[in-house]
Design a protein around this motif. Sequence first.
Motif, mmCIF file in Angstrom:
data_model
loop_
_atom_site.group_PDB
_atom_site.id
_atom_site.type_symbol
_atom_site.label_atom_id
_atom_site.label_comp_id
_atom_site.label_asym_id
_atom_site.label_seq_id
_atom_site.Cartn_x
_atom_site.Cartn_y
_atom_site.Cartn_z
ATOM 1 N N SER A 1 0.836 -1.203 0.000
ATOM 2 C CA SER A 1 0.000 0.000 0.000
ATOM 3 C C SER A 1 0.870 1.252 0.000
ATOM 4 O O SER A 1 0.532 2.246 -0.647
ATOM 5 C CB SER A 1 -0.958 0.000 1.197
ATOM 6 O OG SER A 1 -0.251 0.085 2.416
ATOM 7 N N ARG B 1 -3.945 -2.289 -0.484
ATOM 8 C CA ARG B 1 -3.950 -2.897 0.860
ATOM 9 C C ARG B 1 -5.087 -3.900 1.012
ATOM 10 O O ARG B 1 -4.877 -5.026 1.466
ATOM 11 C CB ARG B 1 -4.068 -1.799 1.922
ATOM 12 C CG ARG B 1 -4.051 -2.342 3.353
ATOM 13 C CD ARG B 1 -4.091 -1.222 4.375
ATOM 14 N NE ARG B 1 -5.285 -0.400 4.243
ATOM 15 C CZ ARG B 1 -5.270 0.870 3.803
ATOM 16 N NH1 ARG B 1 -4.143 1.460 3.457
ATOM 17 N NH2 ARG B 1 -6.399 1.556 3.705
ATOM 18 N N ASP B 2 -6.296 -3.498 0.584
ATOM 19 C CA ASP B 2 -7.465 -4.377 0.748
ATOM 20 C C ASP B 2 -7.327 -5.650 -0.075
ATOM 21 O O ASP B 2 -7.753 -6.731 0.354
ATOM 22 C CB ASP B 2 -8.742 -3.636 0.353
ATOM 23 C CG ASP B 2 -9.126 -2.553 1.354
ATOM 24 O OD1 ASP B 2 -8.493 -2.500 2.434
ATOM 25 O OD2 ASP B 2 -10.040 -1.766 1.057
ATOM 26 N N LYS C 1 -5.564 2.260 -0.637
ATOM 27 C CA LYS C 1 -6.608 1.426 -0.028
ATOM 28 C C LYS C 1 -6.860 0.155 -0.843
ATOM 29 O O LYS C 1 -6.961 -0.940 -0.284
ATOM 30 C CB LYS C 1 -7.909 2.221 0.084
ATOM 31 C CG LYS C 1 -9.056 1.440 0.738
ATOM 32 C CD LYS C 1 -10.323 2.281 0.808
ATOM 33 C CE LYS C 1 -11.417 1.558 1.579
ATOM 34 N NZ LYS C 1 -11.758 0.230 0.990
ATOM 35 N N ARG C 2 -6.938 0.311 -2.165
ATOM 36 C CA ARG C 2 -7.225 -0.865 -3.001
ATOM 37 C C ARG C 2 -6.075 -1.877 -2.959
ATOM 38 O O ARG C 2 -6.303 -3.084 -2.926
ATOM 39 C CB ARG C 2 -7.495 -0.423 -4.444
ATOM 40 C CG ARG C 2 -8.867 0.210 -4.610
ATOM 41 C CD ARG C 2 -9.137 0.619 -6.056
ATOM 42 N NE ARG C 2 -10.507 1.107 -6.205
ATOM 43 C CZ ARG C 2 -11.006 1.606 -7.333
ATOM 44 N NH1 ARG C 2 -10.238 1.677 -8.423
ATOM 45 N NH2 ARG C 2 -12.254 2.027 -7.389
ATOM 46 N N GLU D 1 -9.860 -6.718 -9.267
ATOM 47 C CA GLU D 1 -9.169 -5.988 -8.198
ATOM 48 C C GLU D 1 -7.842 -5.421 -8.698
ATOM 49 O O GLU D 1 -7.481 -4.285 -8.375
ATOM 50 C CB GLU D 1 -8.945 -6.901 -6.999
ATOM 51 C CG GLU D 1 -10.233 -7.208 -6.231
ATOM 52 C CD GLU D 1 -10.016 -8.143 -5.055
ATOM 53 O OE1 GLU D 1 -8.843 -8.454 -4.734
ATOM 54 O OE2 GLU D 1 -11.023 -8.572 -4.446
#
Length: 243
Positions: free
Chosen positions: A114, A224-225, A221-222, A203
Motif C-alpha cells: 500500500s 492494501r485491501d 486502499k485498493r 481488483e
Amino acid sequence: MSIRKLTKVAPTMADADIAIVRIAPETSFKNKAYEALKEAILKMDIYATPEPVMLDERALSERLGVSRTPIREAIAMLEQDGFVKTVPRRGIMVVRRTKSEIVDMIRAWAALESMAARLITTTASKKDISALRDVFKDFGKDRLPQDHIDEYSRANIAFHQALISLSESPVLVDLTNDLLLHVRGYRQLTIGRTERTAASLPEHLGIIEALEARDTELAEKRARDHTLGLAAYVEAHGQELFG
C-alpha cells in the motif's frame, strides 16, 4: 665542494601504514555461494506440495563449482537468515512457515504494498503505470484467468513485484524480498481457487485505475485491501491449502 641536493623519496606501499587485510579466497566463494543459493531459493515454489524441500550439500557444491567449505558457510548464513534449517540425519531443509506466520507475512506485505502504491501515484511516470496493464493483456472476458491458471498465476506474481519495483524505494524492495518466498507461494496456491480467481483480475485492474488517476488514497486502499483479502482467505482456508 658541491652540495648534492637531497630528494625525498615517496614511500612504497610496503613502507606505508595502510590497513589492508589479506583477501581470503574462501570468503569470496562463500558470499557468491550465499547469493546464488538465496536467489535459487527465492525462485522456488516451496508450497507446491506438502513434502519438504531438501538441499544436498554435495550436489550444491558440484552445481556451483566450489568446494563444500563455502557451501557450508553459505548454508550457515542462510540458516541465520531463516531460509533453511539443518535437520539431523536428514540434511538441509528449506524453511516453510506455519499458517499463522504466513498470514502475518501477508499482512506485512499489504502494508508495504500500500505504501508502494502511494509512492507510485506521486513518482511513477504515466508510461510505467500504464505498462502494468500489459501484465494482464492476455486475459479478459474472452480468455478468463480461471481457464489459464498457470499463466495467470505468473502474471499475478509479476504484477505484485512490479508494484514494489515501481515505488523506486530500495527499502521496500529489500523488505519484500524477505517475504517474497512465502507470500508468493501462497498466492500461487490460492489463485487456483475459483472464488479467489474471479475477484483477482477486477481488483488488479481497479488498483491500476486508481494509480492512473493519481488518486493516492484510493490506490493505497485498493492495494492494501486486495492483499488483506489474501490474508483473510489463508486464515480461513490455510489448512485445506497446505494441510
